[in-house]
Design a protein around this motif. Sequence first.
Motif, PDB file in Angstrom:
ATOM      1  N   UNK A   1       0.951  -1.022   0.053  1.00  0.00           N
ATOM      2  CA  UNK A   1       0.079  -0.173  -0.039  1.00  0.00           C
ATOM      3  C   UNK A   1       0.365   1.562  -0.166  1.00  0.00           C
ATOM      4  N   UNK A   2       2.187   1.609   1.071  1.00  0.00           N
ATOM      5  CA  UNK A   2       2.464   2.549   0.751  1.00  0.00           C
ATOM      6  C   UNK A   2       3.299   2.235  -0.733  1.00  0.00           C
ATOM      7  N   UNK A   3       4.230   1.561  -1.678  1.00  0.00           N
ATOM      8  CA  UNK A   3       4.959   1.866  -2.279  1.00  0.00           C
ATOM      9  C   UNK A   3       3.299   2.336  -3.003  1.00  0.00           C
ATOM     10  N   UNK A   4       2.739   1.146  -3.499  1.00  0.00           N
ATOM     11  CA  UNK A   4       1.965   2.476  -4.455  1.00  0.00           C
ATOM     12  C   UNK A   4       1.596   3.719  -4.572  1.00  0.00           C
ATOM     13  N   UNK A   5       0.989   3.469  -3.715  1.00  0.00           N
ATOM     14  CA  UNK A   5       1.126   5.274  -2.708  1.00  0.00           C
ATOM     15  C   UNK A   5       2.551   6.635  -3.635  1.00  0.00           C
ATOM     16  N   UNK A   6       2.975   5.940  -3.046  1.00  0.00           N
ATOM     17  CA  UNK A   6       4.591   6.794  -3.730  1.00  0.00           C
ATOM     18  C   UNK A   6       4.982   6.665  -4.754  1.00  0.00           C
ATOM     19  N   UNK A   7       4.011   5.811  -5.480  1.00  0.00           N
ATOM     20  CA  UNK A   7       4.631   5.708  -6.811  1.00  0.00           C
ATOM     21  C   UNK A   7       3.354   5.569  -7.364  1.00  0.00           C
ATOM     22  N   UNK A   8       2.310   6.807  -6.648  1.00  0.00           N
ATOM     23  CA  UNK A   8       0.986   6.920  -8.017  1.00  0.00           C
ATOM     24  C   UNK A   8       0.533   6.145  -8.638  1.00  0.00           C
TER      25      UNK A   8
ATOM     26  N   UNK B   1      -1.950   2.880 -10.356  1.00  0.00           N
ATOM     27  CA  UNK B   1      -3.626   2.680  -9.974  1.00  0.00           C
ATOM     28  C   UNK B   1      -3.936   1.431 -10.070  1.00  0.00           C
ATOM     29  N   UNK B   2      -4.494   1.056  -9.532  1.00  0.00           N
ATOM     30  CA  UNK B   2      -4.049  -0.629  -9.032  1.00  0.00           C
ATOM     31  C   UNK B   2      -5.573  -0.687  -9.534  1.00  0.00           C
ATOM     32  N   UNK B   3      -5.014  -2.236 -10.501  1.00  0.00           N
ATOM     33  CA  UNK B   3      -6.924  -3.411 -10.557  1.00  0.00           C
ATOM     34  C   UNK B   3      -6.358  -2.714 -12.671  1.00  0.00           C
TER      35      UNK B   3
ATOM     36  N   UNK C   1       1.050   9.492 -18.386  1.00  0.00           N
ATOM     37  CA  UNK C   1       2.407   9.024 -18.093  1.00  0.00           C
ATOM     38  C   UNK C   1       1.223   7.193 -17.312  1.00  0.00           C
ATOM     39  N   UNK C   2       1.286   5.993 -17.849  1.00  0.00           N
ATOM     40  CA  UNK C   2       0.608   5.550 -17.658  1.00  0.00           C
ATOM     41  C   UNK C   2       1.575   4.548 -16.725  1.00  0.00           C
ATOM     42  N   UNK C   3       1.127   4.307 -15.527  1.00  0.00           N
ATOM     43  CA  UNK C   3       1.711   3.509 -14.126  1.00  0.00           C
ATOM     44  C   UNK C   3       0.963   3.003 -13.711  1.00  0.00           C
ATOM     45  N   UNK C   4       0.833   1.773 -13.239  1.00  0.00           N
ATOM     46  CA  UNK C   4      -0.055   0.445 -13.183  1.00  0.00           C
ATOM     47  C   UNK C   4       0.670  -1.139 -12.816  1.00  0.00           C
ATOM     48  N   UNK C   5      -0.832  -0.908 -11.597  1.00  0.00           N
ATOM     49  CA  UNK C   5      -0.010  -2.630 -10.739  1.00  0.00           C
ATOM     50  C   UNK C   5      -1.026  -3.069 -11.366  1.00  0.00           C
ATOM     51  N   UNK C   6      -0.931  -4.223 -11.925  1.00  0.00           N
ATOM     52  CA  UNK C   6      -2.384  -4.924 -12.879  1.00  0.00           C
ATOM     53  C   UNK C   6      -2.238  -4.987 -14.387  1.00  0.00           C
TER      54      UNK C   6
END
Length: 138
Positions: free
Chosen positions: A61-68, A70-72, A92-97
């Motif tokens: 969660x902290x890393x997702x917030x720090x790196x802005x 998008x989740x999913x 600038x596309x930044x996605x985790x998922x």
Amino acid sequence: MALKARPAERAGDLEKITVNLGYVDLGHVDLLVREGFYSNRTDFIRTAIRNQLASHSEAVKQSIARHTLELGLRRYSREELEAVRAAGEKLRIHVLGLAMIDEDVMPDLARETIASIHVLGAFQASNAVKAALADRIA
């Protein structure tokens, strides 16, 4: 910490990975399957991965917030990219998922509107769009 219930996964929602295990570890997995702790090897591996993700959930969660990030699932349509182009902006596309660019997006539109792509997970787009964005995919 309790795990959140997950919706049933469909074949199209999954990414296949390969895991190499030593024979002894594999034997342990097979023993647990045979003893009924897991329905099959995949069930064991998914459970192990989910348990590890749960044990590191706060750091994630902290890393997702720090790196802005998008989740999913994040889908980019032709209409959305045309609006970005009309506004004179670049994404600038930044996605985790899973990040997806629709099949009807032409390579030139993708190049004009996407400055960079960083995906932790999977990126789906036509081969032509992937080739057009190759120098922007991290």
